[in-house]
Write an enzyme that holds these catalytic residues in place. Structure first.
Site, PDB file in Angstrom:
ATOM      1  N   ILE A   1      38.833  17.886  38.969  1.00  0.00           N
ATOM      2  CA  ILE A   1      38.327  19.261  39.060  1.00  0.00           C
ATOM      3  C   ILE A   1      38.415  19.758  40.496  1.00  0.00           C
ATOM      4  O   ILE A   1      38.450  20.950  40.727  1.00  0.00           O
ATOM      5  CB  ILE A   1      36.865  19.382  38.563  1.00  0.00           C
ATOM      6  N   ASP A   2      38.446  18.829  41.466  1.00  0.00           N
ATOM      7  CA  ASP A   2      38.369  19.222  42.882  1.00  0.00           C
ATOM      8  C   ASP A   2      39.661  19.882  43.386  1.00  0.00           C
ATOM      9  O   ASP A   2      39.648  20.522  44.429  1.00  0.00           O
ATOM     10  CB  ASP A   2      38.072  17.998  43.761  1.00  0.00           C
TER      11      ASP A   2
ATOM     12  N   ARG B   1      33.920  17.831  46.412  1.00  0.00           N
ATOM     13  CA  ARG B   1      34.034  16.832  47.468  1.00  0.00           C
ATOM     14  C   ARG B   1      34.399  17.486  48.811  1.00  0.00           C
ATOM     15  O   ARG B   1      33.737  18.422  49.187  1.00  0.00           O
ATOM     16  CB  ARG B   1      35.014  15.712  47.071  1.00  0.00           C
TER      17      ARG B   1
HETATM   18  O1  F6P Z   1      35.733  14.166  41.980  1.00  0.00           O
HETATM   19  C1  F6P Z   1      35.062  14.839  40.963  1.00  0.00           C
HETATM   20  C2  F6P Z   1      33.594  14.958  41.251  1.00  0.00           C
HETATM   21  O2  F6P Z   1      32.996  15.680  40.216  1.00  0.00           O
HETATM   22  C3  F6P Z   1      33.246  15.562  42.609  1.00  0.00           C
HETATM   23  O3  F6P Z   1      33.396  16.961  42.646  1.00  0.00           O
HETATM   24  C4  F6P Z   1      31.835  15.077  42.795  1.00  0.00           C
HETATM   25  O4  F6P Z   1      31.489  14.992  44.154  1.00  0.00           O
HETATM   26  C5  F6P Z   1      31.889  13.701  42.178  1.00  0.00           C
HETATM   27  O5  F6P Z   1      32.992  13.674  41.296  1.00  0.00           O
HETATM   28  C6  F6P Z   1      30.648  13.320  41.418  1.00  0.00           C
HETATM   29  O6  F6P Z   1      30.812  12.010  40.964  1.00  0.00           O
HETATM   30  P1  F6P Z   1      29.805  11.268  39.974  1.00  0.00           P
HETATM   31  O7  F6P Z   1      30.211  11.626  38.572  1.00  0.00           O
HETATM   32  O8  F6P Z   1      30.028   9.828  40.261  1.00  0.00           O
HETATM   33  O9  F6P Z   1      28.424  11.761  40.280  1.00  0.00           O
END
Ligand code: F6P
Length: 366
Positions: free
Chosen positions: A145-146, A190
């Site tokens: 998604i980033d 991120r």
């Molecule tokens: O890389 C995708 C993402 O949704 C980022 O935008 C976010 O910082 C991270 O993953 C969150 O990860 P988790 O699902 O481990 O909390």
């Protein structure tokens, strides 16, 4: 290996999930089964299914025919566990790090696989590249998604995340206006500000704060007060989770399972600071994991189908170590190494930021 010698391929999804994964899986199975008469095996939970080979799932047309619109991934995913640095718990409870990559290579052989399609972001592509260097016929599909993966114009999942974030902004506007409040809306992304930038522009936020343009809270506060003086009843601030206050640091919640920093918390910190600086009534909303959930947009479904179909053709052509990428309107195969190691960032002087500034959007820097 020629397309005729290939009999069976594997597919895995790694890292955080996102809308469109099932579209890719569907396209891979339809193309592999119908066009090339190959068998497809779903490797469950990223590379876990190649460490514990009972964690697999045969994928035929029947299993994938109705999954195009579904969020998530039918073969599971994880952002824990790199087979090259696998954390194993010993009998005494202590954790040791072991290299399971040979075990993965052996299980790949035992399962009779002739190729592997790995769908993932930066971390997963790095692992895919390491297996390619060990001799595994791997191809990659860029997901996140980033939208922060280099070598491709867009990753699938991004458009759906922007849609969700924009809908949040749209819904918050009426309550912000009714109560004459400032809404701070924290978005994922991120170290890149793509989601906040695109949804902030589409959702008519007056402030967009992104990691690529460090912001000054005092500038934001000043602009908020000016807006109020001009008769604006409310303001909306879209803030990326990785946004950095000038002279300050990114806001971290701790360590992610893959060892990277878990970002988050900037929304609440900023809300408190702006409340102190302006005296305005401020509310904070963290959009959170719904940006990763739900049904993919039409754009992501189609991009996912195009990526999946192209990935099968990369395997058929023996183009291992490559990743499918969107370049302009065409899907190309590019070396996985072009995609990893450098985060694709918003260009502070690029067109999107320029257009946003022309719309009067404040980035907190001036
Ligand atoms: O890389 C995708 C993402 O949704 C980022 O935008 C976010 O910082 C991270 O993953 C969150 O990860 P988790 O699902 O481990 O909390």
């Amino acid at each position: 290996m020629t397309e005729k010698q290939i009999k069976r391929i594997g597919i895995s999804t790694g890292g955080g999930d996102c809308p469109g994964l099932n579209a890719v899986i569907r396209a891979v199975v339809y193309t592999a089964v119908n066009k090339f008469k190959w068998e497809v095996i779903g490797i469950l939970d990223s590379f876990n299914g190649l460490i514990y080979p009972d964690q697999i799932m045969p994928l035929g047309i029947e299993q994938v025919k109705d999954i195009l619109h579904q969020g998530g991934t039918i073969i599971g995913t994880t952002n824990r566990g790199n087979p090259f640095l696998w954390e194993r718990t010993k009998k005494d409870g202590a954790v040791e790090v072991v290299d399971y990559s040979d075990r993965v290579m052996e299980n790949f052989e035992h399962l009779g696989l002739n190729g592997l399609i790995v769908i993932g972001g930066d971390g997963t592509m790095k692992i895919a590249q390491q297996f390619f260097e060990k001799g595994m016929p791997v191809v990659g599909v860029p997901k996140t998604i980033d939208n922060d993966l280099s070598a491709t114009d867009v990753t699938f999942g991004f458009d759906s995340a922007v849609r969700t974030a924009t809908e949040s902004l749209d819904k918050l506007r009426s309550t912000a206006e009714s109560h004459h409040r400032v809404m701070v809306v924290e978005m994922m992304g991120r170290h890149s500000g793509w989601i906040a930038l695109h949804s902030g522009m589409a959702g008519n936020a007056q402030f967009i704060l992104i990691p690529e343009i460090p912001f000054d809270p005092e500038v934001v506060a000043q602009r908020l007060l000016e807006r109020k003086e001009k008769g604006n009843k409310y303001s909306i601030i879209a803030v990326a989770e990785g946004a950095i206050p000038k002279g300050g640091e990114m806001s971290a919640l701790g360590k992610a399972p893959d060892g990277t920093i878990r970002l988050g918390g900037i929304g609440h910190k900023l809300g408190e600071r702006l409340s102190d600086l302006t005296g305005l009534e401020i509310r904070v909303m963290v959009v959170g994991h719904i940006q990763r959930g739900g049904s993919p947009t039409e754009f992501d479904r189609i991009l996912g189908l195009r990526y999946g179909e192209a990935a099968v053709h990369l395997l058929a052509n023996g183009d291992y170590g490559k990743m499918v990428a969107l370049r302009g309107t065409a899907i190309k195969g590019v070396p996985i190494t072009d995609a990893i190691g450098q985060t694709k960032k918003v260009f502070p002087n690029g067109t999107m930021v320029k257009v946003a500034r022309s719309m009067g959007i404040c980035f907190g820097d001036e």
